[in-house]
Design an enzyme around this catalytic site. Structure first.
Site, PDB file in Angstrom:
ATOM      1  N   ASP A 291       0.862  -1.165   0.000  1.00 30.33           N
ATOM      2  CA  ASP A 291       0.000   0.000   0.000  1.00 30.33           C
ATOM      3  C   ASP A 291       0.911   1.231   0.000  1.00 30.33           C
ATOM      4  OD1 ASP A 291      -2.132   1.685  -0.070  1.00 30.33           O
ATOM      5  OD2 ASP A 291      -3.166   0.842   1.648  1.00 30.33           O
TER       6      ASP A 291
HETATM    7  C1  BGC Z   1      -4.965   3.356   0.019  1.00 27.21           C
HETATM    8  C2  BGC Z   1      -5.088   2.338  -1.075  1.00 27.21           C
HETATM    9  C3  BGC Z   1      -4.964   3.001  -2.416  1.00 27.21           C
HETATM   10  C4  BGC Z   1      -3.629   3.715  -2.479  1.00 27.21           C
HETATM   11  C5  BGC Z   1      -3.358   4.369  -3.803  1.00 27.21           C
HETATM   12  C6  BGC Z   1      -3.719   4.222  -0.155  1.00 27.21           C
HETATM   13  O1  BGC Z   1      -3.717   5.294   0.719  1.00 27.21           O
HETATM   14  O2  BGC Z   1      -4.953   2.711   1.269  1.00 27.21           O
HETATM   15  O3  BGC Z   1      -6.290   1.637  -0.957  1.00 27.21           O
HETATM   16  O4  BGC Z   1      -5.106   2.085  -3.442  1.00 27.21           O
HETATM   17  O5  BGC Z   1      -3.600   4.704  -1.469  1.00 27.21           O
HETATM   18  O6  BGC Z   1      -4.180   5.432  -4.038  1.00 27.21           O
END
Ligand code: BGC
Length: 752
Positions: A291
């Site tokens: 993530d």
């Molecule tokens: C979120 C993810 C997301 C990623 C990219 C993160 O802060 O937890 O679910 O896909 O950002 O935008």
């Protein structure tokens, strides 16, 4: 000398270009091509494939210190970037892809990821709302349309579906998931993955999907986003992991790990989750993405010493691609050279990533998602808007309808419409709407306009004080009561009052946990003040999570849960208000009476003191009842359904048949979600009092009856023990069928 260098660069480039062409021309399995490519890649190039950067113009997380645009550009140019996120739109994607294809030694195309969560430019209802439809076909097709639009805008990979089960309405990201139930959640995960990926990933209108966030992210302590997660293996195996497994069964191409620590280990460093379960037990062939800087955050977790340690821990644990930590690009090379990280780990990660790029057809044509004409034709295509409207209607849940106040007569006169959300063209778009345009949702007022002009709108007090930026908090008005007087005056003179209240679109979602989940700001006061002068109120709720609307349930005759319904929100709401559509949605998540009941969920264990024996010593609160405000699976209709003749056929003990008759005993046609629950009465680990194991959405005309049948096999009757082994134990099983999890007919059988 300079000329000589140039000539040799040209010759080397030609050499590699022809090698690449040879690889591409190879017939047969993708794996063969991947291996051939891997064989000519340098360590640096391999690490590049494992590195993902965000664009600067729409970051969805904090950009790490020491990283700037120039550096990113240089890295793309030198083959150090295998993937980008937050770059979309054909022109933008093409511009970046051209650098990778034309300027790097091997010309390996970039894979472009984006959070296409519930639509792209055309916005569908938030996932929690869609889940309330219990309509797998519609959910799959919503994801399909999202993929069609996003792929037309150059995107070839989505970070969806979020398959995190959650029992905590305080957690802002419940809006992004399928609610509290692993069975429903698994079916929805499958539908969404299939929708995004279609039947052939190499088509230009399909995109790779991501099941996220592995694992436990939906169980943060106290409902606070990013908080630590401590759950038993029984909960992990039986509740949290099934939707991930279902995504794999639907052939999901990537899995994202999570920010949280799970039982003491940050998910990004969890060998247990990423290697033992995902890649070994489940034989996952796709790749794992971290993530956003979840690797880097292991320093704050107190698990990694520094960024180099982050790289080591993450890659060994099986996190194949690093989103925004910069750990791999800065430290993997030295870790491999020193022997700390073995080469086969790198090769395995790169192989997984390249395989997906091949499957998407990016090697054949890196610009296959970059067709300007297609983009123009497909963005806001009327079919997409039509599908978004149908999905929005299916997502609405009728929570209360005393005296049949709803549907409103189309000739209804003298209506008051109150509440800032009624005119809001943004909030219905929800939080994850990165590809959308501001103020493009049909507001409730615009929807109403199609039915009547005999209404007076009063905004009431301003609900939000400050407009929002994608990642900032919403400043809710707590003090300014201007607007109360006019709202009250208008309500006094009206025959019926429609109050549109709830949460601002940016009040749920990532980083938006709430400790109080009633109506925010002055809305509760407003509701009570209007009720004082006119009790004929239809409350239209617009929100991204279950709310503690206990007062409203006690006083307001009709309540419609409309969540955040996307581009077509107002049209769907008006169709339901005026009876052109009979609502059939059912809650995918329990509504608590008060925050103190959280976590509250229907599939809880019994405890040893489930009922009172005339003493205080039983499992309860002294100041609140145990029951929820609205149970899981709950939702009314403009008609009524009667359940009768629940029976079993146990002739084949391996496939027990469950039959029930459902009759529409009302005056209008309607849809009903018939729900099947079981309880394993005595087992070697305590089992929930009820578990959803089947459902069927049926449509019945007035007076029509249908026999609905289900089959129970070992797949439904077993459970995982704490070692992750699946057990089916003989003994008594209760079978319950009904209109929601609390209101059921019951029978039982003995499993031999
Ligand atoms: C979120 C993810 C997301 C990623 C990219 C993160 O802060 O937890 O679910 O896909 O950002 O935008």
């Amino acid at each position: 000398m300079k000329k000589l260098m140039l000539v040799s660069v040209v010759i080397i480039t030609m050499l590699f270009t022809s090698q690449m062409n040879e690889i591409l021309a190879q017939s047969g399995a993708i794996d063969k091509k991947v291996d051939s490519l891997l064989a000519i890649m340098t360590l640096e190039e391999k690490i590049g494939q494992m590195n993902q950067y965000s664009s600067f113009w729409n970051p969805t997380g904090p950009i790490p210190e020491g990283s700037n645009e120039q550096m990113r550009y240089n890295h793309i140019k030198s083959g150090l970037v295998g993937s980008m996120l937050n770059v979309y739109g054909v022109e933008n994607v093409r511009a970046v892809q051209e650098i990778a294809v034309n300027e790097t030694r091997l010309g390996i195309p970039i894979i472009f990821g984006l959070d296409v969560v519930h639509g792209h430019r055309t916005v569908f209802p938030i996932p929690l709302a869609e889940s309330a439809s219990w309509d797998m076909e519609a959910i799959e097709s919503a994801a399909r349309y999202a993929a069609v639009e996003a792929s037309a805008a150059g995107v070839n990979w989505t970070f969806a579906p979020m398959v995190d089960i959650s029992r905590d309405a305080r957690w802002g990201r419940v809006m992004e998931g399928a609610g509290e139930d692993p069975y429903l959640g698994s079916k929805i995960a499958m539908a969404r993955v299939k929708g995004f990926q279609g039947d052939d990933l190499s088509k230009p209108n399909t995109i790779a999907a991501t099941a996220k966030h592995l694992a436990g992210y939906g169980f943060p302590e106290a409902g606070k986003d990013y908080n630590s997660v401590d759950v038993s293996h029984s909960i992990l195996y039986n509740v949290i992991l099934p939707p991930f497994k279902a995504s794999l069964d639907a052939d999901v191409k990537s899995v994202m790990n999570a920010f949280n620590s799970l039982n003491g280990v940050p998910a990004t460093a969890s060998h247990f989750l990423q290697r033992d379960i995902l890649k070994e037990d489940w034989d996952f062939q796709g790749f794992v993405l971290s993530d956003w800087a979840s690797g880097l955050e292991m320093i704050d977790h107190g698990y990694a010493r520094d960024l180099k340690h982050v790289a080591e821990l993450s890659v060994i644990a099986g996190s194949d691609m690093d989103m925004e930590s910069l750990a791999y690009v800065q430290h993997l090379e030295e870790l491999v050279e020193s022997g700390t990280v073995e080469m086969h780990i790198i090769d395995d990660a790169v192989r997984r990533i390249l395989r997906v790029k091949y499957e998407l057809g990016l090697f054949e044509d890196p610009y296959k998602y970059c067709d300007l004409q297609r983009e123009k034709e497909l963005i806001y295509h009327p079919d997409h808007l039509e599908a978004a409207l149908e999905m929005a209607k299916k997502s609405i849940v009728l929570l209360k309808n005393n005296n049949d106040l709803l549907p409103l007569n189309k000739k209804q006169q003298n209506i008051a419409v109150i509440g800032a959300l009624a005119a809001d063209k943004n909030s219905p778009l929800g939080n994850w709407r990165i590809g959308s345009e501001d103020s493009t949702a049909i507001s409730v007022l615009e929807g109403l306009d199609k039915y009547t002009n005999d209404y007076k709108y009063v905004k009431g007090p301003d609900f939000v004080m400050e407009e929002t930026f994608f990642h900032s908090h919403v400043n809710i008005n707590q003090t300014d009561t201007n607007g109360f007087a006019e709202a009250i005056q208008t309500a006094k003179n009206a025959e019926v009052v429609i109050m549109v209240l709830g949460e601002h679109g940016f009040q749920t979602g990532e980083g938006r946990s709430r400790a109080h989940i009633g109506l925010p700001g002055l809305q509760q006061e407003l509701l009570e003040a209007v009720y004082e002068v006119n009790q004929n109120i239809v409350l239209v709720l617009m929100n991204g999570r279950p709310l503690t609307i206990t007062w409203a349930d006690e006083h307001i005759p009709s309540i419609l849960e409309t969540w955040q319904l996307g581009s077509q929100s107002g049209n769907a709401i008006a169709a339901v208000l005026f009876g052109d559509y009979n609502p059939g949605g059912k809650l995918p998540m329990t509504f608590p009476r008060s925050v103190g009941q959280i976590p509250i969920y229907y599939n809880h264990f019994s405890t040893g003191r489930p009922v009172s024996h005339n003493s205080v010593f039983w499992s309860h609160y002294t100041d609140e009842t145990n029951s929820p405000l609205y149970p899981f699976g709950y939702g009314l209709s403009y008609t009524e359904f009667e359940y009768a003749n629940l029976s079993l056929d146990t002739t084949n003990n391996e496939a027990i048949k469950v039959m029930v008759d459902v009759t529409n005993v009302g005056d209008v046609a309607g849809e009903e979600v018939v729900q099947l629950y079981i309880q394993d009465e005595v087992a070697s680990l305590v089992r929930p009092v009820k578990e959803l194991k089947g459902f069927d959405k049926i449509n019945l005309r007035p007076g029509e009856s249908k026999e609905v049948t289900f089959t129970l096999t070992d797949q439904e009757l077993g459970f995982y023990n704490n070692e992750g082994e699946y057990l089916v134990e003989p003994g008594k099983f209760n079978v319950m069928v009904g209109t929601n999890s609390a209101d059921v007919l019951k029978t039982s059988f003995i499993k031999k």
